[in-house]
Every structure is written in structure tokens, then in C-alpha cells.
Design a protein around this motif. Structure first.
Motif, PDB file in Angstrom:
ATOM      1  N   TYR A  67       0.834  -1.207   0.000  1.00  0.00           N
ATOM      2  CA  TYR A  67       0.000   0.000   0.000  1.00  0.00           C
ATOM      3  C   TYR A  67       0.865   1.252   0.000  1.00  0.00           C
ATOM      4  O   TYR A  67       2.015   1.223   0.443  1.00  0.00           O
ATOM      5  CB  TYR A  67      -0.925   0.005   1.224  1.00  0.00           C
ATOM      6  N   LYS A  68       0.283   2.337  -0.496  1.00  0.00           N
ATOM      7  CA  LYS A  68       0.964   3.629  -0.484  1.00  0.00           C
ATOM      8  C   LYS A  68       0.250   4.544   0.501  1.00  0.00           C
ATOM      9  O   LYS A  68      -0.972   4.512   0.617  1.00  0.00           O
ATOM     10  CB  LYS A  68       0.886   4.272  -1.867  1.00  0.00           C
ATOM     11  N   VAL A  69       1.042   5.339   1.244  1.00  0.00           N
ATOM     12  CA  VAL A  69       0.423   6.335   2.119  1.00  0.00           C
ATOM     13  C   VAL A  69       0.954   7.725   1.778  1.00  0.00           C
ATOM     14  O   VAL A  69       2.099   7.873   1.341  1.00  0.00           O
ATOM     15  CB  VAL A  69       0.679   6.051   3.623  1.00  0.00           C
ATOM     16  N   ALA A  70       0.094   8.711   1.984  1.00  0.00           N
ATOM     17  CA  ALA A  70       0.494  10.104   1.743  1.00  0.00           C
ATOM     18  C   ALA A  70       1.359  10.564   2.906  1.00  0.00           C
ATOM     19  O   ALA A  70       1.076  10.256   4.067  1.00  0.00           O
ATOM     20  CB  ALA A  70      -0.740  10.975   1.625  1.00  0.00           C
ATOM     21  N   ASP A  71       2.425  11.261   2.596  1.00  0.00           N
ATOM     22  CA  ASP A  71       3.350  11.745   3.638  1.00  0.00           C
ATOM     23  C   ASP A  71       3.983  13.039   3.132  1.00  0.00           C
ATOM     24  O   ASP A  71       3.663  13.501   2.028  1.00  0.00           O
ATOM     25  CB  ASP A  71       4.421  10.667   3.887  1.00  0.00           C
ATOM     26  N   THR A  72       4.877  13.613   3.900  1.00  0.00           N
ATOM     27  CA  THR A  72       5.641  14.766   3.419  1.00  0.00           C
ATOM     28  C   THR A  72       7.116  14.410   3.447  1.00  0.00           C
ATOM     29  O   THR A  72       7.568  13.720   4.365  1.00  0.00           O
ATOM     30  CB  THR A  72       5.435  16.012   4.311  1.00  0.00           C
ATOM     31  N   ASN A  73       7.878  14.867   2.453  1.00  0.00           N
ATOM     32  CA  ASN A  73       9.315  14.583   2.464  1.00  0.00           C
ATOM     33  C   ASN A  73      10.053  15.628   3.304  1.00  0.00           C
ATOM     34  O   ASN A  73       9.435  16.540   3.856  1.00  0.00           O
ATOM     35  CB  ASN A  73       9.869  14.497   1.033  1.00  0.00           C
ATOM     36  N   ASP A  74      11.386  15.511   3.381  1.00  0.00           N
ATOM     37  CA  ASP A  74      12.178  16.394   4.243  1.00  0.00           C
ATOM     38  C   ASP A  74      12.058  17.854   3.827  1.00  0.00           C
ATOM     39  O   ASP A  74      12.247  18.757   4.644  1.00  0.00           O
ATOM     40  CB  ASP A  74      13.652  15.963   4.242  1.00  0.00           C
ATOM     41  N   ALA A  75      11.756  18.081   2.543  1.00  0.00           N
ATOM     42  CA  ALA A  75      11.609  19.464   2.069  1.00  0.00           C
ATOM     43  C   ALA A  75      10.195  19.990   2.335  1.00  0.00           C
ATOM     44  O   ALA A  75       9.849  21.098   1.918  1.00  0.00           O
ATOM     45  CB  ALA A  75      11.929  19.537   0.576  1.00  0.00           C
ATOM     46  N   ARG A  87       4.680   7.275  -0.059  1.00  0.00           N
ATOM     47  CA  ARG A  87       5.714   6.281   0.256  1.00  0.00           C
ATOM     48  C   ARG A  87       5.009   4.951   0.529  1.00  0.00           C
ATOM     49  O   ARG A  87       3.807   4.932   0.833  1.00  0.00           O
ATOM     50  CB  ARG A  87       6.520   6.731   1.478  1.00  0.00           C
ATOM     51  N   PRO A  88       5.752   3.843   0.435  1.00  0.00           N
ATOM     52  CA  PRO A  88       5.131   2.560   0.771  1.00  0.00           C
ATOM     53  C   PRO A  88       4.767   2.550   2.255  1.00  0.00           C
ATOM     54  O   PRO A  88       5.474   3.149   3.069  1.00  0.00           O
ATOM     55  CB  PRO A  88       6.234   1.540   0.484  1.00  0.00           C
ATOM     56  N   ALA A  89       3.671   1.893   2.611  1.00  0.00           N
ATOM     57  CA  ALA A  89       3.259   1.819   4.022  1.00  0.00           C
ATOM     58  C   ALA A  89       4.244   0.954   4.802  1.00  0.00           C
ATOM     59  O   ALA A  89       4.898   0.070   4.236  1.00  0.00           O
ATOM     60  CB  ALA A  89       1.862   1.245   4.115  1.00  0.00           C
ATOM     61  N   THR A  90       4.374   1.227   6.084  1.00  0.00           N
ATOM     62  CA  THR A  90       5.200   0.407   6.975  1.00  0.00           C
ATOM     63  C   THR A  90       4.270  -0.266   7.990  1.00  0.00           C
ATOM     64  O   THR A  90       3.093   0.117   8.089  1.00  0.00           O
ATOM     65  CB  THR A  90       6.209   1.270   7.751  1.00  0.00           C
TER      66      THR A  90
END
Ligand code: HEC
Length: 272
Positions: free
Chosen positions: A105-113, A119-122
Motif C-alpha cells: 500500500y501507499k500512504v500520503a506523507d511529506t518529504n524532508d523538504a 511512500r510505501p506503508a510500513t
């Protein structure tokens, strides 16, 4: 017997008779209004020593993942709950299996910027939600939102421990042609156990809807049974601990009562 007592006794007996009649009549009346009474099933988690049938519940997760999760969320569940130690008793998948399930699965996240990214779910992530919101869910399902299934096995039924699972199993196997004279509007379906008999959920569990890796024959009933075991586990993952504690407490009380009795005999031995 004095007259007053006789009158009292008679009215108490009448009241008891009325209550009994009402009590016996109630379930039948309710069943007619709300859907047939779900037959009682022999679940392994019922009773004083109940435990989960983990093999069945794991197959049930597969049914949820491949069939139900296209419509139903389970927002209280994280992937790690499926692992060896997760969520009370755990469902018994290995850590690697849980990682692999999450990574699908993919989840919405924010990157370092600070930019939005996927990103793939954990294992720490919650179960994927099939719809962005209730409006979208209703629009895709004839105006009815498929309810969240996390606590479903406890949310239905009369309140007894196995009433909810009995209902869920009956509902999943209760799709039939409507009896003569019953009109089912387009896009809705007849179900013997659903309150009012007409539901927006389609009869989804056709034989072979999933292929079980352990070779179990995926009949409609088998899948309904397995997914209900899974839903009972998600609704109360710590059921086994609760029951084990109950057994220990009762054993302790029996031993303690014996101890008290022997102490009492000792203390009072010379007092008579
Ligand atoms: C195509 C979408 C869809 C799929 C797939 C689906 N459902 Fe549903 N489900 C619904 C909708 C819509 C409702 C709400 C029905 C209503 O209120 O009429 C519902 C309701 C339910 C209910 C609640 C019934 C009640 O008494 O309120 C249960 C339990 C349920 N689904 C279990 C499942 C299980 C288990 C699966 C997988 C085997 C599944 N569903 C697959 C759409 C779906």
C-alpha cells in the motif's frame, strides 16, 4: 393464608406471567421487523476457555484484503497488529510477512523538504482506507457508506459474546432471491438477516472469490466463516487474555476458599 397475602401473591404471579409472555414474544416480534434471527454458530472463541482459530482468522484477513477492503475501511487497525505480538494476541503473521503486506500500500506523507509525497506503508501505518471520505464512499455504493469493520463483530447482535459474529456470518451468507411479493429497488439487494431485508451491499462472496494459500476450499460459507473469525479478532484482540485471566481468578478463588476453610477449622478447633 390471610386475604391480603393471597392478593399480593396472586398479583406477583400475574406480573411474572405477563413478564414471561412479553419476554418470550419480544425476539419473535423483533425478528419480523428487523430480519431473521441469525442461527447460533459454534465459534472457537465462545465460552469460558475460548481461543481464536488463528488459521481461519488469517484466511479471513486474506478475504478482507482481497474482497472487503475495496469498500470497507478498518481505521483502528495497523499492519503491525497482524504480526506475532501485535494487538493483544496478535494474528500470528511473521514480521517479514507483515512488512510485505504493508508495502503493498501507499500512504500520503511529506518529504524532508516539506512537500507532499507518497511512500510505501510500513507496519506502523493504519490499514489503507478505500475512499478519501464518506461522500465518495456513499457515491460509489448506491448512497450508503460501507461501515468501518474494525469493531463490526461487536457492534451488531443482541449483546451476547457470539451474537455479533453470528449476525455477521448470517448476513454474509444471507443473500437470496427476494421472496415473492417483496420489491427490491434497483441497485439494492435482498438479505434475509439485514434489518429491513434490503441492503446496498452486493452478494460479494461467490465461491472461489479468493484462492487460499493453505489449500482450503474457498466456498462462500468458508470465506464468510474465516472473515468473521478475523473480524472477531479485530474487534477484541485481547479476548484470549481476558478469558485466561478469568480462569486464573476462579482457580485462585477456589484455592483461597479452601485455605480460608482450613484456617477457620484450625482457629475454631478448640473453641467448641
Ligand atoms: C462493493 C462494496 C462492498 C464490498 C466489496 C463489501 N461490502 Fe459490506 N457493505 C457495503 C455497503 C454499501 C454496506 C452498507 C449496507 C447498507 O446499509 O444497506 C455494507 C455493510 C456491511 C456490513 C454491515 C451490515 C449491517 O448490519 O449494517 C457488514 C458486516 C459488511 N458489510 C461486511 C462485509 C464483508 C465482511 C465484506 C467482505 C467479504 C464486505 N462487506 C464487502 C459494501 C460492500
Amino acid at each position: 393464608m390471610p386475604l391480603l397475602d393471597k392478593i399480593m401473591l396472586r398479583s406477583v404471579l400475574t406480573a411474572a406471567a405477563v413478564l414471561l409472555t412479553l419476554g418470550a414474544g419480544f425476539p419473535a416480534a423483533r425478528a419480523a421487523e428487523e430480519g431473521a434471527e441469525p442461527p447460533a454458530q459454534n465459534w472457537t472463541f465462545g465460552g469460558f476457555f475460548g481461543t481464536f482459530d488463528r488459521a481461519s482468522a488469517q484466511r479471513g484477513f486474506q478475504v478482507y484484503k482481497e474482497v472487503c477492503s475495496t469498500c470497507h475501511s478498518m481505521h483502528l487497525m495497523s499492519y503491525r497488529d497482524l504480526g506475532p505480538g501485535g494487538g493483544g494476541g496478535g494474528l500470528g503473521f511473521s514480521e517479514d510477512e507483515v512488512k510485505a503486506i504493508a508495502a503493498e500500500y501507499k500512504v500520503a506523507d511529506t518529504n524532508d523538504a516539506g512537500e507532499p509525497m507518497e511512500r510505501p506503508a510500513t507496519p506502523a501505518d493504519r490499514f489503507h482506507n478505500p475512499f478519501p471520505n464518506d461522500k465518495a464512499a456513499a457515491a460509489a455504493n448506491g448512497g450508503k457508506v460501507p461501515p468501518d469493520l474494525s469493531l463490526m463483530a461487536k457492534a451488531r447482535g443482541a449483546g451476547g459474546e457470539t451474537d455479533g459474529p453470528n449476525y455477521v456470518f448470517a448476513f454474509l451468507t444471507g443473500f437470496h432471491d427476494a421472496p415473492e411479493g417483496v420489491q427490491v429497488p434497483d441497485g439494492l439487494n435482498y438479505n434475509a438477516y439485514f434489518p429491513g431485508h434490503v441492503t446496498a451491499m452486493p452478494n460479494i462472496l461467490t465461491d472461489g472469490a479468493v484462492t487460499y494459500s493453505d489449500g482450503t476450499n474457498a466456498t462462500h460459507e468458508q470465506m464468510a466463516w474465516d472473515v468473521t473469525n478475523f473480524l472477531m479478532w479485530t474487534a477484541e484482540p485481547s479476548l484470549e487474555q481476558r478469558k485466561h485471566t478469568g480462569v486464573k481468578v476462579v482457580l485462585f478463588l477456589i484455592v483461597f476458599a479452601g485455605l480460608l476453610y482450613s484456617v477457620k477449622r484450625k482457629v475454631w478447633a478448640n473453641a467448641h
